[in-house]
Design a protein around this motif. Structure first.
Motif, mmCIF file in Angstrom:
data_model
loop_
_atom_site.group_PDB
_atom_site.id
_atom_site.type_symbol
_atom_site.label_atom_id
_atom_site.label_comp_id
_atom_site.label_asym_id
_atom_site.label_seq_id
_atom_site.Cartn_x
_atom_site.Cartn_y
_atom_site.Cartn_z
ATOM 1 N N VAL A 38 42.781 45.517 44.255
ATOM 2 C CA VAL A 38 43.938 46.378 44.291
ATOM 3 C C VAL A 38 44.980 45.292 43.473
ATOM 4 C CG1 VAL A 38 45.935 47.529 45.628
ATOM 5 C CG2 VAL A 38 43.457 47.554 46.236
ATOM 6 N N GLY A 39 45.774 46.077 42.595
ATOM 7 C CA GLY A 39 46.754 45.594 41.755
ATOM 8 C C GLY A 39 46.317 45.007 40.189
ATOM 9 N N ALA A 40 44.898 45.139 40.212
ATOM 10 C CA ALA A 40 44.547 44.839 38.813
ATOM 11 C C ALA A 40 44.954 46.119 37.825
ATOM 12 C CB ALA A 40 43.018 44.881 38.663
ATOM 13 N N ALA A 41 45.178 45.750 36.573
ATOM 14 C CA ALA A 41 45.976 46.724 35.632
ATOM 15 C C ALA A 41 45.695 46.470 34.334
ATOM 16 C CB ALA A 41 47.580 46.660 35.951
ATOM 17 N N MET A 42 45.668 47.483 33.572
ATOM 18 C CA MET A 42 45.642 47.428 32.182
ATOM 19 C C MET A 42 46.876 48.323 31.482
ATOM 20 S SD MET A 42 42.519 49.967 31.443
ATOM 21 C CE MET A 42 42.339 51.844 31.770
ATOM 22 N N SER A 47 45.461 46.332 26.550
ATOM 23 C CA SER A 47 45.298 45.042 26.961
ATOM 24 C C SER A 47 45.188 45.007 28.371
ATOM 25 C CB SER A 47 46.662 44.442 26.708
ATOM 26 O OG SER A 47 47.691 44.835 27.477
ATOM 27 N N GLY A 48 44.674 43.831 29.026
ATOM 28 C CA GLY A 48 44.336 43.812 30.627
ATOM 29 C C GLY A 48 42.978 44.622 30.607
ATOM 30 N N THR A 49 42.694 44.649 32.004
ATOM 31 C CA THR A 49 41.437 45.407 32.457
ATOM 32 C C THR A 49 41.370 45.825 33.751
ATOM 33 O OG1 THR A 49 38.868 45.070 32.666
ATOM 34 C CG2 THR A 49 40.201 42.945 32.812
#
Length: 314
Positions: free
Chosen positions: A34-38, A46-48
């Motif tokens: 939870v909290g992982a973002a792109m 960008s991000g994953t």
């Protein structure tokens, strides 16, 4: 991890409208937390959020998203054919410069469903009040239709001394890691590459050792300049200051000579032993990227050990 406001600002400045997709909740297993973002825009991202098919489908949906905010759940097995087997709730929000201007806060709290656009629920108020009274940052979470995310700030000051091949490899490997705030020092501006990653502060200084007193005492240091004389001066200054970690690039022979010279400068064996040399994992080889991978693993293991110690003391 929290809400990367600086990263979102940079993406909006570069690409205009950007959709941020964050994992808001999880049931069962998930490829990310939870909290992982792109961040997604028309020509890139960008991000994953991990998960292969999950990320592919979410990116495709984000590029065609019309609503300002969309909340939806995805069963990874039945819906996407993935092996994780859990259910992931994604929150997708469209940002431009106008909407971004309203997010300049330490804590970003907002309703994520149309039905939740009214007063803030009591459960959310209690969680925020408890976090503020204890001086704690709440973890990213979805509570009664409201998304709570602290604004992310890198918390680990890392000073890299030297912008040669190994210094550049270290910056390439370490700069994407969200917790490092990197200060990069060398003797002149010509020593640095033209494309320095976001979040890395280059500092040219004719005498780098004079900058040591400006580093916070909880900083981590990696010493790898082009000169043994500069390296020795930095080690001397670090031992005369304070630090959380200091690593020196070099062989066993170099470190034996440095120990002798640092002792002659008045440092005790216990003080000198605080410097780690060589850094990284010599078994990986001497290629700059191999050194960088070994050093990154060393720093991450150290930080994880420190976190475990703090949890044990708490």
């Amino acid at each position: 991890m929290g809400f990367d406001l600086d990263g979102l600002r940079a993406a909006v400045a570069a690409h205009g409208q950007v959709t941020r997709v964050v994992i808001a909740a999880i049931r069962g297993s998930s490829p990310r937390e939870v909290g992982a973002a792109m961040l997604v825009w028309q020509q890139g991202q960008s991000g994953t959020i991990g998960g292969g098919t999950l990320e592919y489908e979410a990116s495709h949906a984000a590029r065609s998203q019309i609503q300002d905010r969309v909340l939806g759940s995805h069963a990874l097995g039945p819906d996407l054919g993935q092996c994780c087997g859990g259910v992931v709730t994604l929150l997708s929000e469209v940002y431009d410069a106008t909407r971004l201007a309203a997010l300049d806060h330490e804590l970003i709290v907002r309703p994520v469903r149309a039905a939740a656009d009214g007063a803030m629920p009591l459960a959310v108020k209690r969680l925020l009040a408890s976090a503020r009274s204890q001086g704690l940052r709440p973890t990213p979470q979805l509570v009664d239709g409201w998304m709570i995310e602290p604004v992310h700030h890198p918390e680990v000051p890392l000073w890299i001394w030297g912008a040669g091949h190994v210094g550049r490899a270290l910056v390439d490997v370490l700069s994407p890691m969200p917790d490092f705030s990197i200060t990069w020092v060398d003797t002149g501006p010509e020593r640095f590459p033209s494309d320095i990653p976001q979040g890395v502060t280059p500092v040219p200084a004719a005498d780098p050792a004079l900058l040591v007193t400006h580093a916070p005492v909880n900083a981590q240091h990696l010493v790898l300049t082009y000169s043994h004389t500069l390296d020795l001066g930095l080690c001397h200054s670090l031992l005369s200051h304070d630090f959380a970690f200091a690593g020196l690039i070099g062989s066993a022979t170099k470190w034996a000579r440095f120990r002798s010279r640092l002792a002659a400068l008045g440092h005790s064996p216990a003080q000198i032993s605080r410097i780690s040399c060589p850094i990284g994992d010599p078994a990986l080889g001497k290629h700059p990227q191999m050194i960088a991978v070994g050093v990154a693993a060393q720093l991450l293991r150290r930080d994880m050990t420190e976190d475990l110690r703090k949890d044990h003391r708490a």
